[in-house]
Design an enzyme around this catalytic site. Sequence first.
Site, PDB file in Angstrom:
ATOM      1  N   HIS A   1       0.823  -1.203   0.000  1.00 47.99           N
ATOM      2  CA  HIS A   1       0.000   0.000   0.000  1.00 47.99           C
ATOM      3  C   HIS A   1       0.865   1.264   0.000  1.00 47.99           C
ATOM      4  O   HIS A   1       1.925   1.310   0.626  1.00 47.99           O
ATOM      5  CB  HIS A   1      -0.922   0.033   1.216  1.00 47.99           C
TER       6      HIS A   1
ATOM      7  N   CYS B   1       0.171   2.561  -4.741  1.00 47.68           N
ATOM      8  CA  CYS B   1      -0.622   3.731  -5.098  1.00 47.68           C
ATOM      9  C   CYS B   1       0.144   5.022  -4.782  1.00 47.68           C
ATOM     10  O   CYS B   1       0.966   5.052  -3.866  1.00 47.68           O
ATOM     11  CB  CYS B   1      -1.945   3.730  -4.339  1.00 47.68           C
TER      12      CYS B   1
END
Length: 317
Positions: A107, A163
């Site tokens: 993440h 991301c």
Amino acid sequence: MFEGADHLQHQLFYQYSQCNGKKKALCIGINYFGQSAELKGCINDARNVSQFLQEVWGYRQDDIVMLTDDATNPRQIPTKDNIIQAMRWLVNGAQPNDSLFFHYSGHGGQTKDLDGDEADGYDEVIYPVDFDFAGHLVDDMMHDILVKPLPPGCRLTAIFDSCHSGSVLDLPYIYSTEGKIKEPNLAAEAGQGLLSAVTSYARGDMGGVFSSVSGLLKTATGGGQRAEKKARETKTSPADVITWSGCKDSQTSADTFEAGQSTGAMSYAFMTVLRQNRQQSYQQLLLNIRAILKAKYSQKPQLSSSHPIDTSILFIC
């Protein structure tokens, strides 16, 4: 001129690495087992990249450190502390013409920029497996650990399959598919900021509206250009550092399914393209990675560097 690790101003001097010295790699894959935003392909990515480095670029297994959240050895769990220690191991003793490789699949996100070196007002971050209580890792800190200690002529190739990863290592030179350094486009930035604000409002995401409007104000007052100038003054490095990012700072990176297994789209595309042909320039590699992803995903992989590079020369690692 650039600011060195000693915080003094130095004349810009750099050299390309021949990548014929010592090879070391750090591969991190975090699936976040049992957490609300669990991922599926990140551990596979870390293992696949380790295998890729050995088979395609001649790295030795003994010189590759793996951090994955299915590890049985506590030191190999990708906690914040273990990631920092492994990053320091990677760059420790680095010499000219060494080739270091860093891969992160997990993440990523953003947090408010506090030192004025981000054009959009936000730092990029990655999330260790224990981020709930240990917190995230900010791009400024990763730059200080991974980039600043490296000597001229030492290569660090970094891949962030996460991301909001476009500038996650704070390398100040980002390249277009034409192989040219991107410069701030104030009209485009303003238009993109307005579009983001409208989209966020339509979704009921008031935090996104605030972020986009803040970016618009920064663009209107010239803050983006000042931030870019500061980034080049403080984050340019004489070392040969390259980052391949899964997407722009404003985008997300896909956790997907390719070739029969869960994988990060960026990791898959990078390895696929280079297994097909090792002899590619930086520009060709960027174009070919984007071509694979364009068919199925909206994310646009980014290439950035610690000093200006000739993107027509051959990519090696």
